[in-house]
Design a protein around this motif. Structure first.
Motif, PDB file in Angstrom:
ATOM      1  N   UNK A  99       8.134  41.787  74.833  1.00 31.71           N
ATOM      2  CA  UNK A  99       8.691  43.070  74.447  1.00 31.71           C
ATOM      3  C   UNK A  99       8.823  43.982  75.658  1.00 31.71           C
ATOM      4  N   UNK A 100       9.776  44.893  75.589  1.00 32.61           N
ATOM      5  CA  UNK A 100      10.052  45.796  76.707  1.00 32.61           C
ATOM      6  C   UNK A 100       9.346  47.139  76.573  1.00 32.61           C
ATOM      7  N   UNK A 101       9.167  47.596  75.336  1.00 27.09           N
ATOM      8  CA  UNK A 101       8.545  48.893  75.092  1.00 27.09           C
ATOM      9  C   UNK A 101       7.476  48.774  74.007  1.00 27.09           C
ATOM     10  N   UNK A 102       6.468  49.601  74.127  1.00 30.18           N
ATOM     11  CA  UNK A 102       5.457  49.770  73.095  1.00 30.18           C
ATOM     12  C   UNK A 102       5.484  51.243  72.728  1.00 30.18           C
ATOM     13  N   UNK A 103       5.774  51.538  71.473  1.00 32.38           N
ATOM     14  CA  UNK A 103       5.848  52.915  71.003  1.00 32.38           C
ATOM     15  C   UNK A 103       4.676  53.208  70.081  1.00 32.38           C
ATOM     16  N   UNK A 104       4.142  54.415  70.180  1.00 34.61           N
ATOM     17  CA  UNK A 104       3.175  54.891  69.203  1.00 34.61           C
ATOM     18  C   UNK A 104       3.879  55.966  68.402  1.00 34.61           C
ATOM     19  N   UNK A 105       3.960  55.764  67.107  1.00 41.14           N
ATOM     20  CA  UNK A 105       4.624  56.730  66.236  1.00 41.14           C
ATOM     21  C   UNK A 105       3.645  57.215  65.175  1.00 41.14           C
ATOM     22  N   UNK A 106       3.907  58.405  64.638  1.00 44.24           N
ATOM     23  CA  UNK A 106       3.076  58.967  63.584  1.00 44.24           C
ATOM     24  C   UNK A 106       3.969  59.677  62.583  1.00 44.24           C
ATOM     25  N   UNK A 107       3.627  59.538  61.314  1.00 46.26           N
ATOM     26  CA  UNK A 107       4.397  60.163  60.243  1.00 46.26           C
ATOM     27  C   UNK A 107       3.440  60.648  59.160  1.00 46.26           C
ATOM     28  N   UNK A 108       3.913  61.595  58.372  1.00 46.15           N
ATOM     29  CA  UNK A 108       3.079  62.159  57.316  1.00 46.15           C
ATOM     30  C   UNK A 108       3.004  61.258  56.093  1.00 46.15           C
ATOM     31  N   UNK A 109       4.054  60.480  55.849  1.00 46.51           N
ATOM     32  CA  UNK A 109       4.088  59.615  54.662  1.00 46.51           C
ATOM     33  C   UNK A 109       4.585  58.233  55.045  1.00 46.51           C
ATOM     34  N   UNK A 110       4.367  57.279  54.160  1.00 53.09           N
ATOM     35  CA  UNK A 110       4.881  55.930  54.410  1.00 53.09           C
ATOM     36  C   UNK A 110       6.402  55.927  54.366  1.00 53.09           C
ATOM     37  N   UNK A 111       6.979  56.773  53.530  1.00 53.52           N
ATOM     38  CA  UNK A 111       8.435  56.852  53.458  1.00 53.52           C
ATOM     39  C   UNK A 111       9.020  57.362  54.775  1.00 53.52           C
ATOM     40  N   UNK A 112       8.385  58.398  55.336  1.00 55.40           N
ATOM     41  CA  UNK A 112       8.849  58.934  56.615  1.00 55.40           C
ATOM     42  C   UNK A 112       8.686  57.892  57.712  1.00 55.40           C
ATOM     43  N   UNK A 113       7.556  57.193  57.720  1.00 55.44           N
ATOM     44  CA  UNK A 113       7.325  56.144  58.716  1.00 55.44           C
ATOM     45  C   UNK A 113       8.375  55.050  58.577  1.00 55.44           C
ATOM     46  N   UNK A 114       8.665  54.644  57.358  1.00 56.41           N
ATOM     47  CA  UNK A 114       9.678  53.617  57.115  1.00 56.41           C
ATOM     48  C   UNK A 114      11.035  54.055  57.657  1.00 56.41           C
ATOM     49  N   UNK A 115      11.382  55.308  57.453  1.00 56.78           N
ATOM     50  CA  UNK A 115      12.648  55.846  57.947  1.00 56.78           C
ATOM     51  C   UNK A 115      12.696  55.832  59.475  1.00 56.78           C
ATOM     52  N   UNK A 116      11.586  56.207  60.097  1.00 58.85           N
ATOM     53  CA  UNK A 116      11.515  56.200  61.570  1.00 58.85           C
ATOM     54  C   UNK A 116      11.666  54.775  62.100  1.00 58.85           C
ATOM     55  N   UNK A 117      10.965  53.839  61.480  1.00 62.83           N
ATOM     56  CA  UNK A 117      11.050  52.436  61.904  1.00 62.83           C
ATOM     57  C   UNK A 117      12.481  51.917  61.771  1.00 62.83           C
ATOM     58  N   UNK A 118      13.137  52.246  60.657  1.00 63.29           N
ATOM     59  CA  UNK A 118      14.536  51.830  60.467  1.00 63.29           C
ATOM     60  C   UNK A 118      15.429  52.449  61.535  1.00 63.29           C
ATOM     61  N   UNK A 119      15.196  53.723  61.845  1.00 63.65           N
ATOM     62  CA  UNK A 119      16.002  54.405  62.843  1.00 63.65           C
ATOM     63  C   UNK A 119      15.842  53.808  64.230  1.00 63.65           C
ATOM     64  N   UNK A 120      14.622  53.461  64.591  1.00 61.63           N
ATOM     65  CA  UNK A 120      14.380  52.845  65.902  1.00 61.63           C
ATOM     66  C   UNK A 120      15.044  51.476  65.963  1.00 61.63           C
TER      67      UNK A 120
END
Length: 143
Positions: A99-120
């Protein structure tokens, strides 16, 4: 940076609110020595700030994940620009290996996290991504 500087930094890493007199006593040096060392470490950029670390009871509940990202060649700069615009991306590291990048992400809900993951995953130049959801923190040495 010498052994005294490293010992001072170690004490501050454990508790940055310790008074100068306490630090001096623990290091077995004069208070003025600790003060001048701190000033020098700050002036040279070895110490760039002091932070507040919230306890579990004061911290907003956040769902964190690490995202491993593989990108197309020569797309890293544009992808990093796009990632900076995503507020849920807390940190981005370049890596070696598959892998080229390792990202640390944080979200308030699982739905928001899912949306961020889809966007990335949908960013132009992203070949693939793999998500690792953080469950329980067992060791935390980062202030």
């Amino acid at each position: 940076m010498d052994d005294l500087d490293r010992a001072l930094i170690a004490l501050l890493t454990a508790d940055a609110r310790q008074p100068l007199a306490t630090l001096a006593r623990k290091l077995k040096v004069a208070r003025t020595t600790v003060q001048s060392r701190l000033e020098r470490l700050e002036a040279t950029g070895a110490i760039v700030g002091y932070t507040l670390k919230l306890g579990q009871s004061a911290e907003r509940p956040r769902i964190r994940a690490s995202i491993l990202v593989s990108i197309e060649p020569r797309n890293q700069a544009s992808i990093l620009t796009r990632l900076r615009a995503i507020p849920e991306v807390e940190r981005a590291f370049t890596t070696s290996g598959r892998f080229d990048l390792l990202l640390q992400v944080a979200a308030a809900t699982t739905e928001q996290l899912d949306s961020v993951l889809d966007g990335i995953g949908a960013l132009p130049g992203v070949r693939s991504s793999e998500s690792l959801i953080h469950l329980t923190t067992r060791i935390d040495r980062i202030a």
